[in-house]
Design an enzyme around this catalytic site. Sequence first.
Site, mmCIF file in Angstrom:
data_model
loop_
_atom_site.group_PDB
_atom_site.id
_atom_site.type_symbol
_atom_site.label_atom_id
_atom_site.label_comp_id
_atom_site.label_asym_id
_atom_site.label_seq_id
_atom_site.Cartn_x
_atom_site.Cartn_y
_atom_site.Cartn_z
ATOM 1 N N ASN B 134 31.113 56.838 13.982
ATOM 2 C CA ASN B 134 31.998 57.414 13.121
ATOM 3 C C ASN B 134 33.566 56.986 13.713
ATOM 4 O O ASN B 134 34.252 58.001 14.291
ATOM 5 C CB ASN B 134 31.932 58.625 12.712
ATOM 6 C CG ASN B 134 32.734 59.249 11.593
ATOM 7 O OD1 ASN B 134 33.986 58.769 11.367
ATOM 8 N ND2 ASN B 134 32.534 60.232 10.921
ATOM 9 N N CYS B 137 36.672 58.587 10.088
ATOM 10 C CA CYS B 137 36.992 60.043 9.247
ATOM 11 C C CYS B 137 38.424 60.072 9.307
ATOM 12 O O CYS B 137 38.983 59.987 10.532
ATOM 13 C CB CYS B 137 36.322 61.114 9.904
ATOM 14 S SG CYS B 137 36.371 62.622 9.098
ATOM 15 N N THR B 203 36.375 56.693 4.176
ATOM 16 C CA THR B 203 37.208 57.043 3.245
ATOM 17 C C THR B 203 38.676 56.824 3.458
ATOM 18 O O THR B 203 39.238 56.448 4.686
ATOM 19 C CB THR B 203 36.919 58.363 3.078
ATOM 20 O OG1 THR B 203 37.241 59.166 4.279
ATOM 21 C CG2 THR B 203 35.682 58.901 2.494
ATOM 22 N N CYS B 351 45.939 43.234 -28.190
ATOM 23 C CA CYS B 351 46.081 42.080 -27.410
ATOM 24 C C CYS B 351 47.583 41.847 -27.544
ATOM 25 O O CYS B 351 48.417 41.313 -26.704
ATOM 26 C CB CYS B 351 45.259 41.019 -28.050
ATOM 27 S SG CYS B 351 45.437 40.904 -30.038
ATOM 28 N N CYS B 355 50.446 41.729 -24.687
ATOM 29 C CA CYS B 355 51.378 40.342 -24.349
ATOM 30 C C CYS B 355 52.805 40.564 -24.548
ATOM 31 O O CYS B 355 53.611 40.053 -24.166
ATOM 32 C CB CYS B 355 50.678 39.287 -25.345
ATOM 33 S SG CYS B 355 51.123 37.658 -24.816
ATOM 34 N N CYS B 387 45.150 39.972 -22.574
ATOM 35 C CA CYS B 387 44.495 40.290 -23.846
ATOM 36 C C CYS B 387 43.158 40.542 -23.980
ATOM 37 O O CYS B 387 42.577 41.574 -24.456
ATOM 38 C CB CYS B 387 45.172 39.400 -24.991
ATOM 39 S SG CYS B 387 44.412 37.633 -24.598
#
Lengths: 446, 424
Positions: B134, B137, B203, B351, B355, B387
């Site tokens: 590990n 962490c 993480t 859309c 745009c 879009c």
Amino acid sequence: MSDIAFGRLSEDELEENFADMYPPLDAKTAGIEASRCYFCYDAPCIEACPTGINIPNFIRKIATANYRGSAIDILDENVMGGACARVCPTEVLCEEACVRTAQEGKPVTIGKLQRFATDWLMETGEQPYSQGAPTGKKVAIVGAGPAGLAAAHRLSQQGHDCEVFEAMPKSGGLNEYGIAAYKVPDNFAQKEVDFILGVGGITVHNGKKLGTDVHLADLRKDFDAVFIGSGLGSVQALGLDGEHLDGLHNAVDFISDVRQTGNMAELPVGRRVVVIGGGSTAIDIAVKKKKLGAEDVTLVYRRGPSDMSATSVEQKFAQNNNVRIKHWMQPKAIKTEGDRVTGVEFEYTRLDENGRLFGTGETVIVEADMVFKAIGQVFIPDPVRHEASALELNNAKIVVDENYATSLDGVFAGGDCIDGNIGLTVAAVQDGKLAAAAIGSYLADK
Amino acid sequence: MADLSYSFAGIKTPNPFWLASAPPTDKEYNVVRAFEAGWGGVVWKTLGEDPPVVNVSSRYGAVNYNGQRMMGFNNIELITDRPLQINLDEITRVKKDWPDRAVIVSLMVPCEEEPWRDILKKVEDTGADGVELNFGCPHGMSERGMGSAVGQVPDYVQMVTEWCKKHTEMPVIVKLTPNITDVRQSARAAVRGGADAVSLINTINSIVNIDLDVMAPTPTVDGKGAHGGYCGPAVKPIALNMVAEIARDPECKDILISGIGGISDWRDAAEFISLGCGTVQVCTAAMHYGFKIVDDMNTGLSNWMDSKGYNVIDDFRGLATPNVTDWNQLNMNYDIKARINQDLCIKCGLCHISCEDTSHQAITASRINGERRYEVVDKECVGCNLCMLACPVDNCITMEQMDNGKPYMNWNEDPRNPFSTAAE
């Protein structure tokens, strides 16, 4: 033998039957439903709303928990947003236009979301509106229904003083007297009236009927402008003999009785009920009779399902409440025994090749202990026609121009009493709102 | 039916779905429930030296999105807070009772050779299949010079990996932290140290929310909060990229990868495997829904592999890796345009407005007999996909390739590039 009785159901059953038709959304479900809104550009729902509420905007604010902002978006356009959320036929207005209806047949439940936001604000007790800087102008308003109150609310914000003359003992118009109890439980109509009057600058005189207690000529003299939002006064006649028999009723009167009674068990209910008509009122009375314990309720309409002004959702609602709907039958005669109604003779109808309705000559008798007419209301012009200067009418309703101005200078009108109105609460509110703007301009120029 | 079993650095697993080193693998009780549900393996929650750490109360925070819970998740928990011997005893029992499952033990001890040597011996005695170091962490332990404090220094990664390889025969998996600028540096260090595999991502440093009433981060411990490790569906794109960076790095020499980061279903797993992972590790999805989600993972992956004709994991493992490239290798002559299927269009106008307001003004809004209509202006459309991505209707907007007859040409070859070979 006629069978009309009181208290066909227990108190508990009545309470359950007249509880909220659709329970309100809680914050969690409102948030999830709000997140279904696509926040459309040029949203079709806005166009479909008679009051033009910016629906995607208020829904987005529910999604972000900006509930106050949401409620203000609604109330700014429609101060009766709470009532409209409950009574609007959204399935033929905003929700029919919702793009999700086209996509998947399941619109965002705009009405329920609107109710969530407006209820939230009203529960806070906050009064977001106040009267504008005083102008010294006074406006008389006839009728404390949706049109009149919407107009008064706007006029007050412009700084004018409003006096409202209402024939009935309570304000609210059809929201108080004409809409099914299960749509607006918990005295909502009066709470909303109080909220609207909370803006200040509005005085309501209840029990003052135009033509009897107040007169248009006097109002024109005493006020700087007049707004008529008196609604419709009378129920259409069937045109049959025996319209004044025991057991034959006007639906609107009975709906009002249900709304005003303190005890449902005191209302008379026939074992067998026939309702004649095809609109929301017909649905309301038919469902109410079932909920009050009638055994058989038959709603009869002279044309087909798609011709009814009640929406398909309303028709299904009635059928789900065990109302039988019969189409293509028109009333021919009221059947009696002595002074009592025993049934209605209906004639079957069809359309000819030109699409005109005709009776086929075949008849059938539907037995009934009570018969309700729900075939529409008419405007009673007498109070205004008796004035020295008559108002111009068309289709027996008041004619107004695009600024809601009548043929009389300084007299404006809106709501169900004007020619062309579609007869919805939301349309009446819009009339009142726009008329107030027009009255504001009129007063500024005066 | 596809064979989901895999031999990962010699560790046999009946399927590629492992539970990551985290609360779900902290105890025999949980791990047995996971194996009963069908998980192929577990990486036991990180063991450290006694005395065990002590955790605070209020440990997890979440990002909810549009009513969906735990799109992102974070925690401020430390390594196991149970005595070492209890964990070792339980691991021994579990491995004995479940010989066909993979049991890997996550470890974190101070950055000195002796503690690593000691704990490796103890783990070996349990019969565990391997260890995971590990180095990831990001909270709490890093303040004590462990976890990501080691993982962020490639030399330390290499050094500790070397110690572990020296002191155990067990396969050594090095778990990498994403809290660095270039994950390849630590991956290369692990490779140099002799690691059998790397696993990633651990993480990400995060504050998931500020509680605006308390004016403190969540999770809130008595009015204060500390940064925690971020995971859950929201981090998957970051994890995929880091996995791809290692998978296509020549210096990482095809090192085996156990993919971690927001994996919630079989499709996520298939994507990680397509970038070279041999196993995947899951945590948040299990913490959200319980261990039974592995049923969908197993059957979903198997059904998909059948539909594609892949018999074993290696049949599609790494197939996407060669298609991850540098931007300067992309074809500059590739040209696509948006196409709106007017029959599917529901007239939401997203859309157009996306745009119009934020991109290239390439979709017009008009009314034809009152009907809304949205149309693409080819001349303005640059083929950006916005879009298509904004459109709420599947397949209503598609991107169509234009046949411009031009051959492949990358940026290095493009005459518009002042430094291109073509410009010389």
